[in-house]
Design an enzyme around this catalytic site. Sequence first.
Site, PDB file in Angstrom:
ATOM      1  N   GLN A 193      -3.320   3.409   4.828  1.00 58.86           N
ATOM      2  CA  GLN A 193      -3.960   2.279   4.152  1.00 58.86           C
ATOM      3  C   GLN A 193      -3.538   0.968   4.813  1.00 58.86           C
ATOM      4  O   GLN A 193      -2.563   0.926   5.555  1.00 58.86           O
ATOM      5  CB  GLN A 193      -3.572   2.267   2.666  1.00 58.86           C
ATOM      6  N   VAL A 241       0.863  -1.175   0.000  1.00 58.58           N
ATOM      7  CA  VAL A 241       0.000   0.000   0.000  1.00 58.58           C
ATOM      8  C   VAL A 241       0.900   1.226   0.000  1.00 58.58           C
ATOM      9  O   VAL A 241       2.037   1.184   0.492  1.00 58.58           O
ATOM     10  CB  VAL A 241      -0.977   0.048   1.204  1.00 58.58           C
ATOM     11  N   SER A 242       0.390   2.324  -0.560  1.00 61.18           N
ATOM     12  CA  SER A 242       1.220   3.510  -0.763  1.00 61.18           C
ATOM     13  C   SER A 242       1.353   4.411   0.453  1.00 61.18           C
ATOM     14  O   SER A 242       2.330   5.135   0.571  1.00 61.18           O
ATOM     15  CB  SER A 242       0.661   4.329  -1.930  1.00 61.18           C
ATOM     16  N   THR A 243       0.363   4.406   1.327  1.00 66.12           N
ATOM     17  CA  THR A 243       0.419   5.311   2.477  1.00 66.12           C
ATOM     18  C   THR A 243       0.250   4.534   3.778  1.00 66.12           C
ATOM     19  O   THR A 243      -0.302   3.433   3.796  1.00 66.12           O
ATOM     20  CB  THR A 243      -0.684   6.395   2.406  1.00 66.12           C
TER      21      THR A 243
END
Length: 198
Positions: free
Chosen positions: A14, A9-11
């Site tokens: 998340q 996940v990017s952040t």
Amino acid sequence: MKAAIYLRVSTAEQTTDNQRRELEQACLRHGWTNAAVYEDAGISGAKGKDARPAFAALSKAIARREFDLVAAWSVDRIGRSLIDLIGFLSDIHSAGIGLYLHQQGLDTTTPAGKALFQMLGVFAEFERAMIVERVKAGLSRARSQGKRLGRRPVGEAVVARIREQLATGSGIVKTAKVLGVGTGTVHRIKREMSAVAA
């Protein structure tokens, strides 16, 4: 068949829980043994392999052939850069490891998946050839416009200082380091000095 699951996940806000649940269920449905889980949480897919520790570990495990298949939620979880993605696909293909992408419904262990994987390889090769052609065309255009390519030449004052250092018996690497120039520059000047002396 042993499968490695890759989650990303990017952040930090998340979670990979949904990806993990769906991929573990896919492993059960297909009869794959879940060999390992590699998780990069809060790391952008635009970052290279070095900035994603779990992806780097996955790549090393691929090279060692620790499993038979890599399962990921989606192609964009593997990477956002086309070049990085092509490199990854090339790595797993050369290692003889399959790829399962849940969202795209791609499973390279099936005949249809193998055919699609081979087509991806053709497109990847085409993309590399196009990049090479664009670079060559750009270099040719720059030369035709009279632009100098490569590093800027060093000034005469620096050349004189390099000659002084070499004349005192200083080594090539030491001279380059002291004067902040490349070793190739020092080598070239030393060759010129040797040619004049001969």
